[in-house]
Structures are given as structure tokens and as C-alpha cells.
Design a protein around this motif. Structure first.
Motif, PDB file in Angstrom:
ATOM      1  N   UNK A 168      20.507-132.404  11.088  1.00 60.66           N
ATOM      2  CA  UNK A 168      21.577-133.404  11.160  1.00 60.66           C
ATOM      3  C   UNK A 168      22.264-133.381  12.515  1.00 60.66           C
ATOM      4  N   UNK A 169      22.443-132.186  13.081  1.00 66.88           N
ATOM      5  CA  UNK A 169      23.084-132.114  14.395  1.00 66.88           C
ATOM      6  C   UNK A 169      22.165-132.673  15.462  1.00 66.88           C
ATOM      7  N   UNK A 170      20.867-132.362  15.312  1.00 67.92           N
ATOM      8  CA  UNK A 170      19.931-132.814  16.340  1.00 67.92           C
ATOM      9  C   UNK A 170      19.821-134.334  16.345  1.00 67.92           C
ATOM     10  N   UNK A 171      19.807-134.912  15.196  1.00 69.81           N
ATOM     11  CA  UNK A 171      19.525-136.340  15.133  1.00 69.81           C
ATOM     12  C   UNK A 171      20.740-137.204  14.880  1.00 69.81           C
ATOM     13  N   UNK A 172      21.799-136.657  14.335  1.00 65.85           N
ATOM     14  CA  UNK A 172      22.892-137.516  13.919  1.00 65.85           C
ATOM     15  C   UNK A 172      24.256-137.090  14.440  1.00 65.85           C
ATOM     16  N   UNK A 173      24.325-136.031  15.250  1.00 63.70           N
ATOM     17  CA  UNK A 173      25.636-135.621  15.727  1.00 63.70           C
ATOM     18  C   UNK A 173      26.159-136.636  16.730  1.00 63.70           C
ATOM     19  N   UNK A 174      27.439-136.482  17.052  1.00 66.17           N
ATOM     20  CA  UNK A 174      28.065-137.452  17.937  1.00 66.17           C
ATOM     21  C   UNK A 174      27.462-137.485  19.324  1.00 66.17           C
ATOM     22  N   UNK A 175      26.948-136.336  19.817  1.00 65.68           N
ATOM     23  CA  UNK A 175      26.437-136.300  21.190  1.00 65.68           C
ATOM     24  C   UNK A 175      24.923-136.433  21.241  1.00 65.68           C
ATOM     25  N   UNK A 176      24.197-135.964  20.245  1.00 66.17           N
ATOM     26  CA  UNK A 176      22.745-136.056  20.220  1.00 66.17           C
ATOM     27  C   UNK A 176      22.336-137.217  19.311  1.00 66.17           C
ATOM     28  N   UNK A 177      21.569-138.147  19.868  1.00 63.69           N
ATOM     29  CA  UNK A 177      21.167-139.326  19.110  1.00 63.69           C
ATOM     30  C   UNK A 177      19.687-139.582  19.357  1.00 63.69           C
ATOM     31  N   UNK A 178      18.878-139.583  18.283  1.00 66.52           N
ATOM     32  CA  UNK A 178      17.471-139.917  18.404  1.00 66.52           C
ATOM     33  C   UNK A 178      17.327-141.415  18.206  1.00 66.52           C
TER      34      UNK A 178
END
Length: 1186
Positions: free
Chosen positions: A246-256
Motif C-alpha cells: 500500500x505504501x509503495x503503490x498508494x502512499x501520498x509520495x509514491x504513486x504507480x
């Protein structure tokens, strides 16, 4: 000085001290002087206008000037550049071309207020973009509703900020679904019907926007299910392995983002690391890695502060900065760079220390920090205050009897007596002013309490003459100064020895740990250590202060050798350095792919791969092999094959006929496999022919001359079982060897252009393959005159097996450019007009790059193949001009060579020492030698200077040798005041703008011996002649002639002990180098002369003033002098005497007449026949002493 310090507290002071002294002083306040706006890096377009903003604030309006690349701009006579009222710089009609770039560079704003000072802004880079040009164009595409699409549009990096997108010729409104990638491409996600339209990208320029081609985007019905995190599960920094999905793909700074793009917002330094993109499909997995390095511009943790001070005081401006890479710091005073010296020192990394202030030191000081990302400045003002006018009242007289009671290498203790005006001096304080002899900058040290009459002056330099004076102060102010006292510090003798057992080992690919032990000869408590380290092959040491006995150095290069040494410090300063220890950092996987991967189709079932290793700085270890992956383009499954060792080619066999294959190569170390190259494709032949011999002669050759061209046509060899890879056409006036053109094997005609009218040309045609060129076929033709206006008619060679002529022969590459990367590397780039506008290579063509040095005598080219539009040429010579050209080959067709591009590699430190070093003595000056040499064979740049090292000990550490700098245009140098009859060793080192080169081998030279008394080798005196002295012990009449010495210099350097022995035999002079010889007996033989009951009268040495530079003997005897004259000896008594301790130069030492007895205790009981000390005469005249 309490009253002085108290007077500094407020701008207008009226203080009463404890001693009831009234201080009235008007102190100047600090003047606010700073920049409101500083110039920023800016991108300009050729022909446009640009403004470099600058504005400064001060009570008095400052005068603004501009520097470009360090030099002031003359804006008065410049019609394109002008200074705006607020201080900004306006540049109209920016000029920029390949050979003329007057506007591009680094700019700096300089603000000056007369009588106050000068400040400088940060430097700003002005970059001029080239002509607007699209390297790729948008292409029509379609996307399902809800899907994602990428519209390509690429420009050069400097033009990317000027790119924008339009849909149906209307600017696209920003929205979260649209993302413009750094290269310029447009990423559209969650497509809807409203996204349908014609898209184009635009570049704004002074002449109006330039548009790309339009491409239609169609949105298809139906939906496409996306799982945005499937390919991004492990798309996280390696430095944060526990990062969740969730952090990798959906956090405020990391966006896939759709399309596999990872967006990181608000990038922080902690985000640096290795990112891996993993895509999985069934049993197939693809990986791609990227290294993210986060650079941080310099910022100030502590800014310099304003300082009040008096003359002769010491001050420190503090400055603490941070950034990545680590910033370098320089100091500027009133706009000029501060050069470190004995009185301006950089301490504690970045602080500026000024010793012994003088009035001219007043002004504005700026700390300027700079790294690869940017630069910043912060400043402070220094005000030198005048001492307050003393109040009315008696002032002290000068302190008395100032003496140095303790003199060491780096400190001196002074004592004195109170002034005569105040003999008790209980209420007096003292200021001690001191400076190096010949320097006008004084420093001051104050006593710690009233009445104290001694002080310790520390941090001095060994073997240096200092001048001291003392001033007493009472409640009325400072009094008279004492007379100057000159004192020379002692040579360095109390420093720590080398730290034993120094060891170094690599703890990781980027760190080394160094350990050592406490020096055995510490000469006092060790205060700290300094660890020096340097990369092998470099010439700049770095250092770090260490408090303990070990330290780990971080941030080193992988698999690189470094040398380390340690110096211990005590209160006297640095001690003796340890020897260097060399260690190599650990290896790692390569950080870059192999270079210049090329493919050569050998036959219908094999393709030859060739490549070069990764760049030297990215191999990260010993390359143990390479991994090759290849596949058919129609399929995605890979086949891997490993190549061991340093092999740089591999023949892949067993392939299918007429099939296109893709290849990629990765380098391996013992740590693993590094990144791979991009996929490169080639297609195997449909059938195999014989290529064991050269082709036969073409079956026919026809020529048709025109005015300025000749049309050449031919048919292939009759035997078509031999491979023909192309045809070579040679032509020229009277000879076919002037020009050669190679064309593809499918081609059947060619037009030779740019010929001279009415000229006779000879033409030759040869078929060739990889074995070589076949037998030539010759023809000749005369071009038509200018007056011939007949039309050119077409003709066709009637040959049943001749294919249709190819109307478009291969065109040579264009726009060849050489970009200098380093001292041995140049990148060659070019364009291919036969490719689509996006310059994308989709076929099996390859390019051949050739190069050579631009020397007329050098006609030998080196060549290499490439499958992209660039090639990295390595292994070049430093500071050398090269020429490059490129040819394209597609299948069996080749172009002519392109126009040449030129480039000169950067300079490198000299890699060989100066040669032919010789040392000779200067005629007539035995203490002066002349050193001659020749420049290094591998200077690698313009030699800017030499350093001569010389020592009497060839095994001494190099920092203990004496150095003599010499300017770069000199190849000879004189060294004076050497010691006679002494072996010296000489080494020479050359330097250029990049640094110091290696030293030459040591050359030994022994200075000449003294020319006096050649028969007495132990005597080192410069005596011209000696008159004999007849003497007989048995004769009552003593004959005496004066002893004459004629000296060529100021004084005579004598051996340690000399004796004169007189006998009936010819007089003899015996000089000894040892302290004593065997004692004289009452009778016996002494060195071939017989004496009866004679004693010895030693003479000792004493140093004389430095202006003489040699020694004079002085007597230290207490003997009763008895004189006699010829024929009537009479005992005449005289008081005992001593030779004065201070003798002028030149000097005359007194003579002692014959002595029947010597009453000195050393000679008790021995008669002393004659004591004749030495008469020294500076000229040629003689003196007689009674």
C-alpha cells in the motif's frame, strides 16, 4: 584591556570601569548590505531575450556590475546587453552557434558601495537551447475506455521545460489523468470518449511556436481491467525493504501510474537507492533496475556573523554548510577570493581565521558553498575599531629588559620588568605585539592579570625569526612601546613519531577501516590524529581528524585502490607521518552495462556479437564474464549463454534462416550480474554462399558522362555462388584512386556527382566481401562541357539476372558531433536521414565509426561498429585533437563516409616525469649548482610549473625534502648556498592544470671540495697561503713572523679542533675532525714530528651572526702571555684574557706569542711552545699583531 572590550558593547558608550576610567567612544554600527534578489539558473532560446535578476539593498544605493565566467562585462559599449534600473541584466537577441557561444556561461552579480565594501551573489548558469527540433513525433494510437496510452514526443533535455501539448489545436488543461513525462511524452490514464482527438506537442520559441506532427488518439468501446500494482509489488527502494504494497503503490509520495511509471513526489534524500521494476506474465519474468541518486544543493547550518575587532587581534568567521555531494567552500573578501596564507587560514573545515588584523582587513566577507547541484552565499561585515583616545593623565613608559627566557620550536616565553615610571607595576596590564621578521602584520597577546610580567606566545613556526615588543597600560591608556626584540625559534625536535602498526582493510565496497597504535615517541600527550587518504592515480589527498586509534572512511569508490597514512599531533603540532598502506575496496555487481554492442550476421545460421566492457568507473570489480540473452523477435522466451573471462565477442550459432533475433549482454563479477544492454536486433541470411574467397570481376561496367556527374552502371559477377557484400567504386581525374565509394550488393548503378566539366575521369569497379576485394574492372569518361545543355536520357542495362536498380542509395550520416567526456573518452553522435523522423532504428543496419589523431603524418584510422546513433570512443590520448567520421551499412549496402567532426580530449596530470635531469656545478661558485631537465614525454597538457626536490638523504620522506618551485617555461634552475663536499639527491616533478605528475628518479651530485690545502684532506678551510714560522726550543733567540691568512669569503669554516705544532723541522698544520687525539707524552713522536715535553692548545668553534654564514674560532684559554723579541728575550707578564663572545664580521682573532709555559689547568705540568690563533683578513692585506 577590560576598558577596550567594554567600549565595544554599544554603538554609543559612556562606561565607567571599576578603575574609574571614563571611556567615551563612538562606535560605528554594522551597515545592512545584502541581496534582495539573486540570479537563478535560466534556460534561453537562441534569438530570444533573457533577464538575469539581481537587486541589492543598502543605505547608500550600491553600484551593480556583472561578471561572466569570472570576468567583468563592459555594458557601456554593449548594444545587446544592458543593465536595468534594479540591477538586473537584460540580454537581447541571444547568440548561440556551434563555434560562437558568447552568451552561454556562468553569471554573477557584484554590488559595491564605495568606502564600505563589495558583495557578490551566487553564480547562475545561463544555458542556451539549440534550434527547436523533435527527436520523436507522436504516432496514432488507440486505447480502450478506462485504459492508458502514451503519446511520444521527445526533444533535447534543455528544451524539455518548453514543451507543451495540444488537443485539436487547443492547449490541454491540466488534470490528474494527464502527466507529461520528463522526456516530453504524454501519459493519459483512465481514458474516456472525450479524450478522442488530434494531439500534437509544441515548442515555444522567439520566432513563434514549432509544432510536431498531429497524431490521432481513438478511444475504443469496452473496458480494460487494470491492476496497477501487479508490476509494482517490489517497486520500492532497496534501502526500505519493509515498505508495504500500500505504501509503495498508494502512499501520498509514491504513486504507480498506468504504463508502469513510478512517480515520487517531494523527493527526499532518504529516497536514494536502487529501484527494481518487476513484470510477471505466466512463467516469464522481466526485471529492470534504476539507481536513484538524490542530490541536495548547499544550505547553511551556520552563517557568518558580523564582528567588531581592533588591529592586531585574531578573529574567526564561522560557516557551516551541508549538501550532497559535499559542498566545497571558498571565502571572498570584498568580491575577491581569499587565498589561504600564514594569516588567512581555513580552520575546522570551513571557518576563516584572520590573524593579526590590520586596517585593510575591514570589509565584507562571504562564505560561498558550491556543489554539482548549485551554490549559495552568506556574508558578514568586519569593522576595525580605532582605540578610544586616552583620558588626560600620565601614561606608562616603556617596559624594561624584555628578554626571551624560554625558546622552543613553537612557543616563546617573554619576561620583562615594569616601566621606570611605575617600578612596582601592580595595576599595569601589558599587551605583547609580535610578528614575523619582515612582515608588517602584528598579532597581539595580553597578560591575564594586572601586574603580570611574563607571557607565553604559542603557535609559532619553527626556525623562524619573530619580532616582539611590549606595551604597558594603566587606567589612562597604553604607554610607550619597548624596543623591538628579535628571537628565532628552535628547529622542530619535539614532535610525535610515526604511529606504529597501521593497518587498513575494506569493510564494504564503499568503505575502509584504518587502525593504528599510539606513537612510541609521543614527545608529550597526543591531542589527535589526522588520517590522510588518496585514490590511486590521483594527486589530491583528503584528510579527516580522528580522536581515537581507528576510523572508517565512507563514500569510497567500489573496487578501487586507496592509500592511507596517519599523522599524530601533540601541542607542538604534527609529527612524523606513517608509511602509506594501500588497500582496495570490496567488489560489487557492475553498475553499468557493457558498451557498444554490435551484431554481424555471418551466415544463415550464425550472428557474431561484439562489445566493450562497462566504463572503468562502473565495473565495481574484476569482470569474470558476460551473460548473453537472445530470443527471436516473434517470441518472448529467452535463451541465455555465458561467456567466461575477458572475451569481448561471441558467435551465436544454430539459428534459423531468415529470422530476426534480439540480443542483450550483461557483465558479471564474483558478486553477481550487472544491468544488461538494450535489446539489439539482426536478421540471419536466407541462404548461404561461399565466402572463402574474394568475388570475381563484375561481368560488365558502363559509364554515361554528364556535365558535373557520371552515371555508373554494372552487372554482378557471372559466378554468383560467391558472396558479394558490396561494390567499391573508385574514380579520379587520370587515376581511379582519388576517391572510393562503397555501395550495397543489391545496387546496380550509382551517380558520381560534384565533378569538374570537360575533365577526363578514370573509373574502377570491384566487388568485395569479408575476405577482401576482387579483380577491378576499368572504364574512362570525359564529362561534358558547360555549354552542353542536352537532356539526360535514361537507359537500362539489358541483363536478365539484373534486379531493378535501387533508386535510393545509402546516404551518409549527418550532424556528426564529438562530445568530450574525459581525458581519454569522446562520445560520437550523429543522425541518419534515411531513418524515420523519430530516428528509431527498426532494421539490421549498423554504423562504422573511424577516427585518428589530426596529425598530417598520421593516416592510420581505427574503426568500430555500433548499432545505435552514438558511440563511446575510449582509450584516447589526453590533450589530443582527433577527427571522426561515420558510415552506415544496411545489409549489403554502405554509404560514403560522413563529414568529419573534431574534438580535443581533456588534459590529464602528467603521466611521466621530467626527463634528462642533470646537475652541474656553477663555475666560480662551488656552493651553487645548476639543475637542467627536459619536459615529460607524456605531459598530457601544457606544463605550468615544476617542483625541484633535493635532500642529502635519499631515503627521507618526501615532505622532508627541500623544494624549489620553477615556472613552466623554464628548463633550468640554480640552487645556492649548498654545503661543500656533500652528496645531494635531486628529483623533479612537473604539473599542468590538472595536477602534479610523477617524480623523476633521484639524481645524485656531490658538491666540490674546498680548494685550499689540497694535501690536507681533513681540513675544510679556505686559506690562501701560510707563511712559515722558524722556531727552535733550544735557541734563546726566538724568530717570529706573522701568520697570514688570506680569505676569499667573509669568514673561514674551520674543523672542530686545530693544533699548530712548531719544531726545528718545517712547520706543520695538523687539523683533526674528532674531539681528541691521543694525549701527548713528555717525549715521543707525534705524526712524524718529534717533540720534547710539548703540550696541546685546543681551539673551539663558535657560531657567528647569520650574515657571515660560517664559523670563527674563539679562544677559551686562560694562559699567561710572555712576549720576547729577537736577541733579547724578556719575560713580560700580562693579565689573563678571553676572546670576546661577540665578534664582528669580518673579524680578526688575536695572536698569542710564544709561551714557555701554559698555566691553564688542562696543560698543568706541560710547557706550551707556541699558541698561534688565527688571523682572519677579509681582503688581501695582512695585519701584524704584537
Amino acid at each position: 584591556l577590560r576598558w577596550v572590550l567594554e567600549c565595544l558593547c554599544l554603538p554609543e558608550i559612556n562606561w565607567i570601569t571599576k578603575g574609574s576610567f571614563l571611556c567615551k567612544s563612538l562606535v560605528r554600527t554594522f551597515t545592512p548590505f545584502y541581496f534582495l534578489v539573486e540570479p537563478l539558473d535560466v534556460l534561453a532560446v537562441r534569438g530570444g531575450s533573457v533577464i538575469m535578476n539581481c537587486s541589492a539593498q543598502c543605505e547608500t544605493p550600491p553600484r551593480i556590475e556583472w561578471r561572466k565566467d569570472g570576468s567583468f562585462l563592459n555594458l557601456v559599449s554593449d548594444d545587446r546587453r544592458q543593465l536595468l534600473p534594479d540591477g538586473s541584466l537584460l540580454i537581447n537577441s541571444v547568440v548561440h552557434s556551434k563555434h560562437n557561444k558568447p552568451d552561454e556561461g556562468y553569471y554573477q552579480c557584484v554590488a559595491t558601495v564605495d568606502s564600505l565594501g563589495t558583495i557578490v551573489s551566487r553564480t547562475a548558469k545561463l544555458t542556451v537551447a539549440g534550434l527547436p527540433r523533435f527527436t520523436s513525433q507522436p504516432e496514432p494510437t488507440s486505447v480502450h475506455r478506462g485504459g492508458s496510452a502514451v503519446l511520444g514526443c521527445e526533444v533535447s533535455a534543455e528544451l524539455a521545460p518548453l514543451l507543451r501539448w495540444e488537443r485539436d489545436r487547443q492547449a490541454l488543461a491540466p488534470e490528474p489523468r494527464l502527466l507529461q513525462l520528463p522526456g516530453g511524452a504524454l501519459l493519459l490514464s483512465n481514458a474516456s470518449d472525450t479524450d478522442t482527438g488530434l494531439y500534437r506537442c509544441a515548442l515555444d520559441s522567439p520566432g513563434g511556436p514549432k509544432y510536431s506532427e498531429e497524431a490521432e488518439l481513438k478511444v475504443l468501446p469496452g473496458t480494460l481491467s487494470l491492476c496497477p500494482c501487479v508490476a509494482g509489488v517490489r517497486l520500492c527502494p532497496c534501502s526500505v525493504p519493509a515498505m508495504s504494497l500500500s505504501l509503495c503503490c498508494r502512499s501520498g509520495r509514491f504513486q504507480l501510474l498506468p504504463g508502469g511509471v513510478l512517480e515520487i513526489r517531494a523527493v527526499a534524500e532518504a529516497d536514494a537507492g536502487t529501484f527494481t521494476c518487476i513484470a510477471e506474465s505466466g512463467n516469464d519474468t522481466l526485471e529492470a533496475q534504476a539507481e536513484l541518486a538524490v542530490q541536495v544543493p548547499p544550505t547553511f547550518l551556520k552563517r557568518p556573523a558580523n564582528i567588531y575587532a581592533h588591529e592586531s587581534m585574531d578573529i574567526v568567521f564561522e560557516c557551516e554548510v551541508t549538501g550532497k555531494p559535499t559542498p566545497t567552500v571558498k571565502w571572498v573578501k570584498n568580491g575577491d577570493v581569499v587565498i589561504p596564507s600564514d594569516y588567512f587560514k581555513i580552520v575546522k573545515e570551513h571557518n576563516l581565521q584572520v590573524l593579526g588584523l590590520v586596517k585593510s582587513d575591514e570589509g565584507f566577507y562571504q562564505c560561498i558553498a558550491e556543489n554539482d547541484v548549485g551554490n549559495a552565499q552568506a556574508g558578514a561585515q568586519l569593522i576595525i575599531l580605532d582605540l578610544a583616545v586616552p583620558s588626560s593623565g600620565p601614561l606608562p613608559s616603556a617596559p624594561r629588559d624584555v628578554v626571551a627566557t624560554l625558546v622552543s620550536t613553537r612557543f616563546i616565553r617573554l619576561t620583562w620588568r615594569p616601566p621606570a615610571s611605575d617600578p612596582h607595576g601592580d595595576n599595569l596590564t601589558y599587551s605583547i605585539f609580535y610578528t614575523k621578521e619582515g612582515i608588517n602584520r602584528e598579532r597581539v597577546e595580553n597578560t591575564s592579570r594586572p601586574g603580570e610580567t611574563q607571557v607565553m606566545i604559542q603557535s609559532l613556526m619553527p626556525e623562524t625569526v619573530y619580532v616582539f615588543r611590549v606595551v604597558a597600560q594603566n587606567r589612562h591608556g597604553p604607554g610607550e612601546s619597548s624596543a623591538p626584540l628579535k628571537v628565532a625559534t628552535q628547529p622542530e625536535v619535539q614532535l610525535p613519531g610515526p604511529a606504529p602498526n597501521i593497518r587498513a582493510f575494506s569493510s564494504s565496497p564503499t568503505s575502509v577501516t584504518v587502525t593504528w597504535e599510539t606513537p612510541l615517541s609521543g614527545n608529550g600527550d597526543i591531542q589527535n590524529y589526522k588520517l590522510y587518504y588518496m585514490e590511486k592515480g590521483q594527486h589530491t589527498e583528503q584528510d579527516v581528524d580522528v580522536a581515537g586509534l581507528s576510523h572508517t572512511v565512507q563514500g569510497l569508490k567500489k573496487f578501487t585502490e586507496y592509500s592511507f597514512r596517519v599523522v599524530a599531533y601533540n601541542k607542538h603540532g604534527p609529527g612524523v607521518s606513517t608509511h602509506d598502506v594501500v588497500v582496495r575496496t570490496l567488489s560489487d555487481v557492475p553498475s553499468a552495462p557493457p558498451q557498444n554492442l554490435t551484431l554481424e550476421v555471418r551466415n544463415s545460421k550464425s550472428i557474431l556479437l561484439q562489445w566493450q566492457p562497462p566504463p572503468a568507473g562502473t565495473q565495481s570489480g574484476q569482470i569474470t564474464g558476460y551473460k548473453i540473452r537472445y530470443r527471436r523477435v516473434a517470441r518472448k522466451s529467452d535463451v541465455s549463454e555465458s561467456v567466461a573471462g575477458t572475451q569481448l565477442s561471441q558467435l551465436i550459432e544454430g539459428l534459423e534462416r531468415g529470422t530476426e533475433y534480439s540480443f542483450r549482454v550483461a557483465a558479471m563479477t564474483i558478486n553477481g550480474t550487472g544491468p544488461a544492454t538494450d535489446w539489439v536486433s539482426a536478421e540471419t541470411f536466407e541462404s548461404d554462399l561461399d565466402e572463402s574467397r574474394v568475388p570475381e570481376v563484375p561481368s560488365s561496367l558502363h559509364v554515361r558522362p554528364l556535365v558535373t556527374s557520371i552515371v555508373v552502371s554494372w552487372t554482378p559477377p557471372e559466378n554468383q555462388d560467391v558472396v558479394v557484400r558490396g561494390y567499391a567504386i573508385g574514380y579520379g581525374i587520370g587515376s581511379p584512386h582519388a576517391q572510393t565509394i562503397k555501395v550495397d550488393y543489391k545496387q546496380r548503378y550509382y551517380t558520381i556527382e560534384n565533378l569538374d566539366p570537360s575533365s577526363h575521369y578514370v573509373i574502377t569497379l570491384k566487388a568485395f566481401n569479408n575476405v577482401g576485394e576482387g579483380i577491378p574492372l576499368y572504364e574512362s569518361a570525359v564529362t561534358r562541357p558547360h555549354s552542353d545543355t542536352s537532356e539526360v536520357d535514361l537507359f537500362v542495362i539489358n541483363a536478365p539476372y539484373t534486379p531493378v536498380p535501387d533508386p535510393s542509395p545509402m546516404m551518409p550520416p549527418v550532424g556528426v558531433q564529438a562530445s568530450i567526456l574525459s581525458h581519454d573518452t569522446i562520445r560520437i553522435t550523429w543522425a541518419d536521414n534515411s531513418l524515420p523522423k523519430n530516428q528509431k532504428i527498426t532494421d539490421a543496419r549498423f554504423y562504422t565509426v573511424r577516427w585518428k589523431t589530426n596529425i598530417p603524418a598520421n593516416t592510420k584510422y581505427k574503426t568500430a561498429n555500433a548499432t545505435t546513433l552514438s558511440y563511446l570512443v575510449t582509450g584516447l590520448k589526453p590533450n589530443t585533437l582527433y577527427e571522426f567520421s561515420v558510415m552506415v551499412t544496411k545489409g549489403r549496402r554502405s554509404s560514403t563516409w560522413s563529414m568529419t567532426a573534431h574534438g580535443t580530449t581533456f588534459e590529464l596530470v602528467p603521466t611521466s616525469p621530467p626527463k634528462d635531469v642533470t646537475v652541474v656545478s656553477k663555475e666560480g661558485k662551488p656552493r651553487t649548482i645548476i639543475v637542467n631537465w627536459q619536459p615529460p614525454s607524456e605531459a598530457n597538457g601544457k606544463i605550468t610549473g615544476y617542483i625541484i626536490y633535493y635532500s642529502t638523504d635519499v631515503n627521507a620522506e618526501i615532505h622532508d625534502w627541500v623544494i624549489e618551485p620553477v615556472v613552466g617555461n623554464r628548463l633550468t634552475h640554480q640552487i645556492q648556498e649548498l654545503t661543500l663536499d656533500t652528496p645531494y639527491f635531486f628529483k623533479i616533478q612537473a604539473r599542468n592544470s590538472k595536477g602534479m605528475g610523477p617524480m623523476s628518479e633521484a639524481v645524485q651530485f656531490r658538491t666540490p671540495k674546498d680548494t685550499c690545502f689540497p694535501q690536507t684532506r681533513k681540513m675544510d678551510v679556505n686559506v690562501c697561503h701560510l707563511l712559515s714560522i722558524p722556531f727552535s726550543i733550544s735557541s734563546p733567540a726566538l724568530g717570529l713572523q706573522l701568520l697570514h691568512w688570506k680569505c676569499s669569503g667573509c669568514l673561514i669554516a674551520l674543523p672542530k679542533y686545530c693544533w699548530f705544532f712548531m719544531s726545528p723541522h718545517p712547520p706543520q698544520l695538523l687539523c683533526l675532525e674528532q674531539l681528541l687525539r691521543p694525549r701527548l707524552r713528555d717525549s715521543g713522536s707525534l705524526w712524524g714530528s718529534t717533540f720534547a715535553g710539548q703540550g696541546q692548545c685546543p681551539v673551539r668553534h663558535r657560531s657567528v651572526p647569520p650574515s657571515c654564514g660560517r664559523c670563527c674560532p674563539s679562544l677559551s684559554l686562560c694562559c699567561r702571555v710572555i712576549g720576547a723579541h729577537r736577541g733579547n728575550p724578556a719575560a713580560v707578564s700580562s693579565p689573563s684574557w678571553q676572546v670576546p663572545e661577540s665578534l664582528p664580521c669580518p673579524i680578526v682573532c688575536p695572536a698569542v706569542l710564544p709561551l714557555p709555559h701554559c698555566t691553564h689547568r688542562m696543560f698543568s705540568g706541560f710547557p706550551c711552545p707556541l699558541l698561534l690563533p688565527f688571523l682572519f683578513i677579509s681582503g688581501t692585506s695582512s695585519q701584524a699583531l704584537t
